[in-house]
Write an enzyme that holds these catalytic residues in place. Structure first.
Site, PDB file in Angstrom:
ATOM      1  N   HIS A 127       0.874  -1.178   0.000  1.00  0.00           N
ATOM      2  CA  HIS A 127       0.000   0.000   0.000  1.00  0.00           C
ATOM      3  C   HIS A 127       0.916   1.234   0.000  1.00  0.00           C
ATOM      4  O   HIS A 127       2.025   1.187   0.534  1.00  0.00           O
ATOM      5  CB  HIS A 127      -0.827  -0.047   1.288  1.00  0.00           C
ATOM      6  N   ASP A 204       3.015  -4.604   8.150  1.00  0.00           N
ATOM      7  CA  ASP A 204       1.815  -3.790   7.933  1.00  0.00           C
ATOM      8  C   ASP A 204       0.617  -4.728   8.082  1.00  0.00           C
ATOM      9  O   ASP A 204       0.316  -5.522   7.190  1.00  0.00           O
ATOM     10  CB  ASP A 204       1.885  -3.163   6.532  1.00  0.00           C
ATOM     11  N   GLN A 207      -4.632  -5.224   7.024  1.00  0.00           N
ATOM     12  CA  GLN A 207      -5.591  -6.267   6.644  1.00  0.00           C
ATOM     13  C   GLN A 207      -5.348  -7.544   7.457  1.00  0.00           C
ATOM     14  O   GLN A 207      -6.293  -8.277   7.766  1.00  0.00           O
ATOM     15  CB  GLN A 207      -5.491  -6.595   5.145  1.00  0.00           C
ATOM     16  N   LYS A 230     -10.807  -0.949  10.515  1.00  0.00           N
ATOM     17  CA  LYS A 230     -11.038  -2.143   9.689  1.00  0.00           C
ATOM     18  C   LYS A 230     -11.482  -3.342  10.545  1.00  0.00           C
ATOM     19  O   LYS A 230     -11.893  -4.362  10.018  1.00  0.00           O
ATOM     20  CB  LYS A 230      -9.788  -2.482   8.878  1.00  0.00           C
ATOM     21  N   CYS A 368      -4.682   2.373  -3.763  1.00  0.00           N
ATOM     22  CA  CYS A 368      -3.453   2.901  -3.151  1.00  0.00           C
ATOM     23  C   CYS A 368      -2.276   1.945  -3.343  1.00  0.00           C
ATOM     24  O   CYS A 368      -1.424   1.798  -2.448  1.00  0.00           O
ATOM     25  CB  CYS A 368      -3.630   3.225  -1.666  1.00  0.00           C
TER      26      CYS A 368
HETATM   27  N1  7TS Z   1      -1.830  -0.945   4.565  1.00  0.00           N
HETATM   28  C1  7TS Z   1      -2.777  -1.698   3.985  1.00  0.00           C
HETATM   29  C2  7TS Z   1      -2.463  -3.095   3.566  1.00  0.00           C
HETATM   30  C3  7TS Z   1      -4.069  -1.183   3.824  1.00  0.00           C
HETATM   31  O1  7TS Z   1      -5.013  -1.946   3.281  1.00  0.00           O
HETATM   32  C4  7TS Z   1      -4.345   0.135   4.243  1.00  0.00           C
HETATM   33  C5  7TS Z   1      -5.676   0.764   3.997  1.00  0.00           C
HETATM   34  C6  7TS Z   1      -3.330   0.857   4.869  1.00  0.00           C
HETATM   35  C7  7TS Z   1      -2.079   0.297   4.995  1.00  0.00           C
HETATM   36  C8  7TS Z   1      -3.559   2.228   5.424  1.00  0.00           C
HETATM   37  O2  7TS Z   1      -4.432   2.146   6.500  1.00  0.00           O
HETATM   38  P1  7TS Z   1      -5.042   3.462   7.175  1.00  0.00           P
HETATM   39  O3  7TS Z   1      -6.104   2.955   8.073  1.00  0.00           O
HETATM   40  O4  7TS Z   1      -3.928   4.129   7.900  1.00  0.00           O
HETATM   41  O5  7TS Z   1      -5.555   4.307   6.047  1.00  0.00           O
HETATM   42  N2  7TS Z   1      -6.364   0.218   2.904  1.00  0.00           N
HETATM   43  C9  7TS Z   1      -7.439   0.737   2.281  1.00  0.00           C
HETATM   44  C10 7TS Z   1      -8.092   0.087   1.225  1.00  0.00           C
HETATM   45  O6  7TS Z   1      -7.759  -0.993   0.758  1.00  0.00           O
HETATM   46  N3  7TS Z   1      -9.101   0.854   0.811  1.00  0.00           N
HETATM   47  O7  7TS Z   1      -9.146   1.950   1.576  1.00  0.00           O
HETATM   48  C11 7TS Z   1      -8.117   1.894   2.493  1.00  0.00           C
END
Ligand code: 7TS
Length: 410
Positions: A127, A204, A207, A230, A368
């Protein structure tokens, strides 16, 4: 096909008020869970209870409300330590989410430990939040970013990873589960390999923490970050686990109140873990509701949730393959409940809009992960992602929705 016998999905759905609405005249089918999950009533109630009953600043007030808020806030830290099987809640730092967890480590560990010529390894399927902070650090320090390649099916090429590892590697930062492909990476094995070269490993878990049982001691990762939103918690809150020995030696992130032991104009000494990394008044209400969300997950059982999601994934994967001209993107052997796909002849954003017209929420675009899309020769995909409250009937509605899209566009 019936819902799994282990969980009563209809009873679970009743706990999510947002699911019971019509969108564009059709019952909402929410399949954008990898972006953010919906919130159960208990989480919404926890926010209300805090503001209605015991809103106060924490760790400082000498009164009843402050003591109560502090107590319940700190309970969440213990719940997160349990959720990740961390040795101690001192090793759990509250953040705004995964992105902030990565940036925190880049600017503290990175600032102290990364020097000119050092190497940081990431992968093709990261990401943007696990690319850009390391790129910024490399630029500042004169360090080098190395990238593990992937196969066409969306799996890391581990032999290539091993070739990238050397004495120069100071950090490996790897995604546990790809948000765009669903691939579950063999992080435990990768961590062992990195440690042989003395490199630290950041996982990371944005997910991963949602779909897998996480045991940071078994993984032996040095850092693990995830987002509350999430896993059924509010937005704006997340957690970072770091090994005590590392957290104790790296500098603080932000300066301010809470993170200090003593301040004089000449010199400041820093607070103990985890407060050293938590300057200022934190996101108290959302931390408290984060704890309630983790209770929700624990009550259902993470394995039960994962089993249901895997059944939805298998069912959806089988059904979607019957649609002509559709190709699944991400066909790794070990996959979480994400189905990304493209049509030969229909643009992903049209698919998203036409599904939305039928009340079906999916995500479209690059997710992303622009470098990943480039590697796969795509401008984007349509992505359906499942959570515990999704049903087989919703998968059927999604497939029927796609068939309608095909009919309209061909
Ligand atoms: N890493 C992964 C694998 C992610 O899926 C996301 C967010 C992030 C980092 C960043 O997380 P945040 O909560 O700090 O924004 N992924 C997604 C997505 O797949 N669609 O919207 C956000």
């Amino acid at each position: 096909m019936n819902s799994t016998a282990i969980l009563d999905i209809q009873a679970i759905r009743k706990q999510f008020p947002i699911l019971h609405q019509q969108v564009n005249g059709k019952p909402l089918v929410y399949l954008d869970n990898a972006a953010t999950s919906q919130k159960p009533q208990s989480v919404i109630n926890a926010l209300m209870a805090y503001y209605e009953g015991y809103n106060a600043n924490i760790h400082r007030g000498a009164h009843y409300l402050a003591a109560k808020a502090t107590d319940i806030y700190e309970q969440t830290r213990h719940k997160i330590a349990q959720f990740l099987n961390a040795p101690s809640s001192d090793e759990i730092i509250f953040t705004r989410g995964t992105t902030e967890g990565i940036n925190l480590v880049a600017s503290t560990f990175g600032r102290k430990m990364i020097q000119k010529g050092d190497e940081i390894i990431i992968s093709t399927m990261e990401h943007h939040s696990n690319i850009v902070p390391w790129q910024m650090l490399c630029e500042e320090k004169g360090a080098v970013l190395k990238v593990i390649p992937i196969t066409d099916s969306g799996e890391l090429i581990l032999e290539e990873y091993e070739k990238l590892l050397s004495e120069k590697t100071k950090l490996v930062s790897i995604v546990h589960i790809s948000n765009a492909l669903g691939t579950i990476n063999p992080v435990k094995e990768m961590i062992q390999k990195a440690h042989q070269f003395g490199a630290k490993v950041f996982v990371d878990g944005a997910q991963g923490a949602v779909h897998l049982d996480i045991d940071v001691q078994d993984l032996d990762c040095d850092f693990y970050a995830f987002s509350g939103h999430k896993v059924y918690a509010p937005t704006g809150i997340g957690a970072l686990y770091g090994k005590r020995a590392i957290l104790e030696t790296i500098p603080p992130y932000h300066g301010g109140g809470e993170m200090i032991k003593e301040v004089t104009f000449e010199k400041t000494t820093y607070n103990d873990l985890p407060f050293k990394f938590e300057a200022g008044t934190p996101n108290i209400a959302d931390v408290i509701a984060f704890g309630t969300a983790l209770d929700f997950v624990a009550d259902l059982g993470k394995n039960n949730i994962a089993t249901h999601e895997q059944q939805l994934l298998e069912y959806g994967t089988q059904k979607i393959q019957e649609i002509e001209g559709l190709r699944i993107i991400g066909t790794a052997k070990h996959k979480a409940s994400v189905i990304s796909f493209v049509f030969e002849d229909i643009h992903h954003s049209d698919v998203g809009t036409l599904l939305d017209n039928q009340g079906i929420a999916v995500r479209t675009g690059h997710h992303c992960t622009q470098p990943l899309m480039k590697r796969l020769g795509l401008s984007g995909t349509t992505r359906a992602s499942f959570a515990v409250y999704n049903t087989f009937e919703e998968v059927d509605a999604f497939i029927a929705g796609l068939q309608k899209v095909v009919k309209m566009m061909r």
